[in-house]
Design a protein around this motif. Structure first.
Motif, mmCIF file in Angstrom:
data_model
loop_
_atom_site.group_PDB
_atom_site.id
_atom_site.type_symbol
_atom_site.label_atom_id
_atom_site.label_comp_id
_atom_site.label_asym_id
_atom_site.label_seq_id
_atom_site.Cartn_x
_atom_site.Cartn_y
_atom_site.Cartn_z
ATOM 1 N N GLN A 61 50.709 31.337 7.035
ATOM 2 C CA GLN A 61 51.137 30.949 5.689
ATOM 3 C C GLN A 61 51.227 29.436 5.564
ATOM 4 N N GLN A 108 47.790 28.122 5.261
ATOM 5 C CA GLN A 108 47.259 28.435 3.940
ATOM 6 C C GLN A 108 47.801 27.457 2.896
ATOM 7 N N LEU A 146 38.016 26.422 7.979
ATOM 8 C CA LEU A 146 38.390 26.699 6.596
ATOM 9 C C LEU A 146 37.602 25.836 5.633
#
Length: 103
Positions: free
Chosen positions: A11, A14, A99
């Motif tokens: 998290q 992210q 990413l």
């Protein structure tokens, strides 16, 4: 590492990735072709502006102008991709570069 800690780390990564994406939207790069054409893109590779030098425009040779535009756009998009990878890598370490290519 327990599952709860792993989820918290995911998290956190992210959130950082979302922050970097917002930052990239405000950053710009400039692609160029022979100094005749400049294309400005944001950090996501979205084209924001095109500048042409007057001598780049020859009505009898539009194909040359088209080629210059294409080169400048590709240059700007490549620079935006490199900027994205750099920013993701800086903020997220090794996972950032992975990413960067997916976002």
């Amino acid at each position: 590492m327990n599952l709860q800690k792993l989820m918290k780390e995911a998290q956190k990564a992210q959130r950082k990735a979302a922050e970097v994406q917002e930052k990239l939207a405000t950053m710009t790069v400039v692609g160029s072709a022979a100094g005749m054409v400049e294309v400005t893109a944001n950090g996501h590779g979205q084209i924001q502006a095109v500048k042409l030098k007057p001598e780049a425009v020859d009505p009898s040779d539009l194909e040359a102008l088209e080629d210059l535009l294409l080169v400048a756009i590709q240059d700007a998009q490549q620079k935006a991709q490199e900027l994205s990878e750099k920013e993701m890598g800086r903020e997220l370490g090794g996972i950032g570069s992975m990413l960067g290519g997916m976002l």
